[in-house]
Each structure stands twice: as C-alpha cells, then as structure tokens.
Enzyme design. Structure first.
Site, PDB file in Angstrom:
ATOM      1  N   GLU A 174       0.807  -1.226   0.000  1.00 19.42           N
ATOM      2  CA  GLU A 174       0.000   0.000   0.000  1.00 19.42           C
ATOM      3  C   GLU A 174       0.840   1.276   0.000  1.00 19.42           C
ATOM      4  O   GLU A 174       0.715   2.117   0.905  1.00 19.42           O
ATOM      5  CB  GLU A 174      -0.937   0.009   1.213  1.00 19.42           C
ATOM      6  CG  GLU A 174      -1.879  -1.167   1.274  1.00 19.42           C
ATOM      7  CD  GLU A 174      -2.997  -0.985   2.293  1.00 19.42           C
ATOM      8  OE1 GLU A 174      -2.927  -0.042   3.099  1.00 19.42           O
ATOM      9  OE2 GLU A 174      -3.953  -1.778   2.254  1.00 19.42           O
TER      10      GLU A 174
ATOM     11  N   GLU B 298      -5.214  -8.688   0.671  1.00 20.33           N
ATOM     12  CA  GLU B 298      -5.866  -8.365   1.956  1.00 20.33           C
ATOM     13  C   GLU B 298      -7.322  -8.025   1.694  1.00 20.33           C
ATOM     14  O   GLU B 298      -7.655  -7.340   0.740  1.00 20.33           O
ATOM     15  CB  GLU B 298      -5.251  -7.115   2.626  1.00 20.33           C
ATOM     16  CG  GLU B 298      -3.932  -7.299   3.297  1.00 20.33           C
ATOM     17  CD  GLU B 298      -3.422  -6.005   3.958  1.00 20.33           C
ATOM     18  OE1 GLU B 298      -4.231  -5.185   4.430  1.00 20.33           O
ATOM     19  OE2 GLU B 298      -2.196  -5.827   3.968  1.00 20.33           O
TER      20      GLU B 298
HETATM   21  C1  BG6 Z   1      -4.227  -2.387   5.451  1.00 21.49           C
HETATM   22  C2  BG6 Z   1      -2.814  -2.511   5.903  1.00 21.49           C
HETATM   23  O1  BG6 Z   1      -4.419  -1.097   5.024  1.00 21.49           O
HETATM   24  O2  BG6 Z   1      -5.252  -2.534   6.344  1.00 21.49           O
HETATM   25  C3  BG6 Z   1      -2.632  -3.184   7.271  1.00 21.49           C
HETATM   26  O3  BG6 Z   1      -1.990  -3.137   4.965  1.00 21.49           O
HETATM   27  C4  BG6 Z   1      -3.753  -2.746   8.193  1.00 21.49           C
HETATM   28  O4  BG6 Z   1      -1.370  -2.880   7.738  1.00 21.49           O
HETATM   29  C5  BG6 Z   1      -5.079  -3.198   7.584  1.00 21.49           C
HETATM   30  O5  BG6 Z   1      -3.614  -3.214   9.501  1.00 21.49           O
HETATM   31  C6  BG6 Z   1      -6.310  -2.906   8.416  1.00 21.49           C
HETATM   32  O6  BG6 Z   1      -6.412  -1.554   8.702  1.00 21.49           O
HETATM   33  P1  BG6 Z   1      -6.467  -1.020  10.191  1.00 21.49           P
HETATM   34  O7  BG6 Z   1      -6.091   0.409  10.094  1.00 21.49           O
HETATM   35  O8  BG6 Z   1      -7.868  -1.207  10.648  1.00 21.49           O
HETATM   36  O9  BG6 Z   1      -5.490  -1.833  10.945  1.00 21.49           O
END
Ligand code: BG6
Length: 462
Positions: A166, A366
């Site tokens: 990202e 993800e």
């Molecule tokens: C993604 C990232 O944006 O989302 C992770 O690659 C992150 O590092 C995940 O933890 C979830 O987002 P958040 O801010 O709720 O942890």
C-alpha cells in the site's frame, strides 16, 4: 457445491512484521516505534509495538495454527529495521537473518507458501531523520540494496516477493492526511514521495532481474485499490471520480503494470507546477521494471462527487482540490472501522484488471473486517462466533468468483489477518483474525471463521 475456485487457489492470510513480531531483539527503530515513544497517547489504549502478537517468539506455534485452519499461503513482511545492521552498506544482522530464515523454513515445513513484502509502512526512523525518508532519492538506492540482501538470503525458498505494501498510504498518511508520523501536510512533498516510491519499487525489481532471482521467484507489489464510484452520471461527478482514481489508484497501478504514469496525472501536476523531479534515466527504470503479479488489498470503495466545499489550500496544493468524498445515503457500513462494505467492488477490480491491465495474474492480498470487542461473541466453549466475518468473506468471494468466471486471472484470497494483530494507531481496537489473541495471556484461539476457512480451503470453495 456452488462456488468452486481454480486449482491451486491460495487460501491464506496476511500480516506484517511490525504488526505481529514485536520489537524483540530489533536493532533499529522504525517510524512507528519512534512515534509511539514520543506520543504513546496517540495509540489506542496506549498499546505500542513492543510485543504485538509475539510472533518473534511464537512463530512456530502460530504457523502450526495457520496450518490447522487450512491456510496454504501466508504473507508477512521483513522489517528493514530488523534485518539490516547498516543501512548504507546493507550489512545484515545475524539474528534478523536467522529469524526470517526460521519463519520461511517453518512455513515450508507446513506446506504454506510464504509471500514476503519488503516494506509495510515501516521506514527505519534513521532514514527519516537523516534523509527525509522517501523524500530522498538516496533512500530509493538504499532500499534496492536492502532488497538485494533479502533476495540473496531467501530467494532459494521464497517464490513470491512484493516490494511495497500500500505505498499510496505512505503518501496519504505521512504527507497529506496526518495519520502516520511525521503527519505533514505538504502536497509537493507528497507528489515527490509518490514518485520516489514508484522508483524504489522499480529499482528493487531491476536488481531482482539483474541478479537472476527471476529464474527462481516472481516479484510484485501490493496495492490498496479503492475503486472510485461517482455520485451520479453527471459529467462533473464522473470527472471528479476519475481524478480521484488517478491519484489514489492509477498513480501506482499504471506504473507497476504498464511502466508509465497516466498522462492525465502528469499533465495535471505539471499544470499545477508541482510535478515531481525525475530524470529520463529514472523513467527508463520505471518503464523496464514492471511487476510479474499484483496483490490487491481491498477494504472499501471510494465514493466521489464533484467539488462542492472549498478545500483549505493555505498549506499548498492538495489532491482534494478536484473532488469531494461523498457519503452515499444508505451505504452499508462496518461501524467499528467506519469503512463502507461493498463486496461488488472486488468484481469491478477483477474486470478492470482483466480489461485494462493485460489480465495480469493477481490475488486478493488483503480483505477483512475489523470488529471491536469481539469477546462478546464468545460461546460457552470460549470460541468467538464471528458469523458476521464469515458472511463478509463469503460475499466478497462470491463477487470475486464471478470475476474469475468471466476470465479475470485471480489466483488467491488472503484475509487480513491470520491472528489478531497490532495496527497503526488503532493498536488492538479492531480485531481481524481467523484466530483470536488474548492480549493478557497471548493465548490464541481459533474463531468460528477459522473453522469455516478450513472447510472452504479443503473443498476449494463453498
Ligand atoms: C491495510 C494494511 O491497510 O489494512 C494493514 O496493509 C492494516 O497494515 C489493515 O492493519 C487494516 O487496517 P487497520 O487500520 O484497521 O489496521
């Protein structure tokens, strides 16, 4: 059986070094380690990165748990601040190398394909204080040196590398919207950083090819694609959405796959007088070193309308000059994280990649649902019954499946995350895992979704 996925589909999950390992034995600090030191109150419940999910110590048990719930692939990241002793020469720290060797070997022993990212927001603080981090071209060279070390040490066993996770979030968080240290608001620097990270990724890929690591492994990048949906079919709304798409998606997607920034983006930034400083030689590096495969992180779409409210430009140029975010009435929300849930976007992404990006091989690197206070869903046996997560995943997979049926070249789905992990600012507020973590005791317990994915992985569908 209604929904069957292609043969050898990846059923996996992703985390990152700084969010799971804890800082045990780490020789350097990254920006988040440092930020926590100077402003612990900024982090939810003041929980910092020191222990996180203890993966540094419990990787064997954790990988065994992943195996138990049927995962066949797992992405994590190497911490630059753990592996490298001297950033200028890329001298390796023995303990760091041994740890990552152990993790990779443990994955392979359990028939889990390791996917390794080189940078997950975790710039060593030293490189920020000395050089301004990604503002500096020198740091792009240091990154390539570090990347080569990783390839040399681990490419005999790591078959899938990704340069950045990202990268647009670094631009947004550090230079525009103040959610990553050093929380600047500086459009000009943001634009340079956007360019420099593209360059750093291409330099790492160049080194990968020159070192012949491409004979044994593949290299890609992980981008968070947030399809921009216009409020209406009006010309103004559509144009605003296209401009948002240029900044937040295409500024990395086009370079990664086509080797070029979109003309429209270059023109717009040139007209504003804030185009990055780059050379022809660098343009060549970007052009000639595109990715083998793409990882797509998808959480939420971006809803856009034509500009209605004036943007504060007192601190200089901001991309928000050209569009407003649109709070679409009735949109479905995950109230804990404040993100819209819109599974069809995965289908739109699949078709976009197929039609506009040469149908490059890609996977969902993800996707996931962060939920607060999940203990309230524990049943009498202590298992968290996260049916909402199962429904969330299924819905996304159904749309993804439709995209695959229509020819999109998607080879896997990774949930964020295998075991509840630490997060930037939110620490352990929202839990995402197939496996629950008790922060007090470090006990890890499979959630209902973990049982579900086991079945799904076994049947290669549901
Ligand atoms: C993604 C990232 O944006 O989302 C992770 O690659 C992150 O590092 C995940 O933890 C979830 O987002 P958040 O801010 O709720 O942890």
């Amino acid at each position: 059986m209604t929904t069957q996925f292609p043969k050898n589909f990846w059923w996996g999950a992703a985390t990152s070094g700084p969010q799971s390992e804890g800082s045990f034995n780490k020789i350097h600090k990254n920006v988040f380690d440092y930020w926590y030191e100077i402003e612990p109150e900024a982090f939810y419940d003041r929980v910092g990165p020191a222990v996180t999910s203890n993966f540094y110590n419990s990787y064997k048990e954790d990988i065994a748990l992943m195996k138990d719930i049927g995962l066949n692939s797992f992405r994590t990241s190497i911490q630059w601040s753990r592996l490298i002793k001297d950033f200028e020469t890329a001298e390796v720290d023995e303990d760091g190398a041994e740890f990552y060797n152990n993790v990779i070997n443990e994955c392979l022993k359990n028939n889990i394909t390791p996917v390794i990212t080189l940078h997950h927001f975790d710039l060593p603080i030293e490189l920020y204080s000395k050089y301004g981090g990604w503002e500096s071209k020198h740091v792009t060279d240091l990154f390539a040196k570090y990347a080569v070390k990783c390839f040399e040490l681990f490419s005999d066993r790591v078959k899938y590398w990704t340069t950045f996770n990202e990268p647009i979030v670094v631009v947004e968080g550090q230079y525009l919207y103040q959610f990553h240290y050093p929380k600047l608001v500086d459009g000009r620097k943001a634009v340079q950083v956007l360019y420099n990270i593209n360059l750093a990724s291409a330099k790492a890929i160049k080194a990968f090819r020159e070192g012949n690591f491409n004979k044994v492994s593949q290299i890609g990048i992980v981008l968070n694609l947030t399809p921009s949906y216009p409020r209406s079919n009006s010309e103004r709304d559509i144009k605003a959405a296209e401009t948002a798409d240029l900044f937040f998606n295409r500024s990395f997607l086009d370079t990664a796959i086509k080797g070029e920034f979109p003309d429209k983006l270059v023109k717009l930034l040139s007209d504003e007088g804030i185009l990055w400083k780059g050379s022809l030689e660098e343009a060549e590096i970007i052009k000639n070193n595109t990715i083998d495969f793409l990882g797509v992180n998808f959480y939420q779409p971006r809803r856009i309308k034509a500009k209605e409210t004036p943007v504060d430009l007192t601190k200089g140029w901001m991309p928000d000059k050209y569009f407003d975010n649109y709070d679409m009435p009735g949109r479905r929300m995950n109230p804990y994280r404040g993100w819209e849930i819109y599974p069809k976007a995965l289908y739109d992404i699949a078709i976009n990649i197929k039609n506009n990006y040469g149908n490059i091989p890609w996977y969902v690197s993800e996707n996931g649902m962060g939920v607060q206070d999940e203990e309230r869903f524990k049943n009498s046996e202590g298992r968290i019954e996260d049916d909402y997560r199962i429904d969330f995943i299924k819905e996304h997979l159904e749309w993804l499946h439709k995209g695959i049926e229509e020819g999109s070249n998607c080879f896997g789905y990774h949930l964020w995350t295998p075991i509840d992990c630490w997060s930037w600012l939110n620490a352990y507020k929202n839990r995402y895992g197939y496996i629950a973590l008790d922060l007090e005791t470090q006990k890890k317990t499979v959630k209902k979704s973990g049982c579900w994915i086991k079945e799904t992985s076994k049947k290669n569908g549901f």
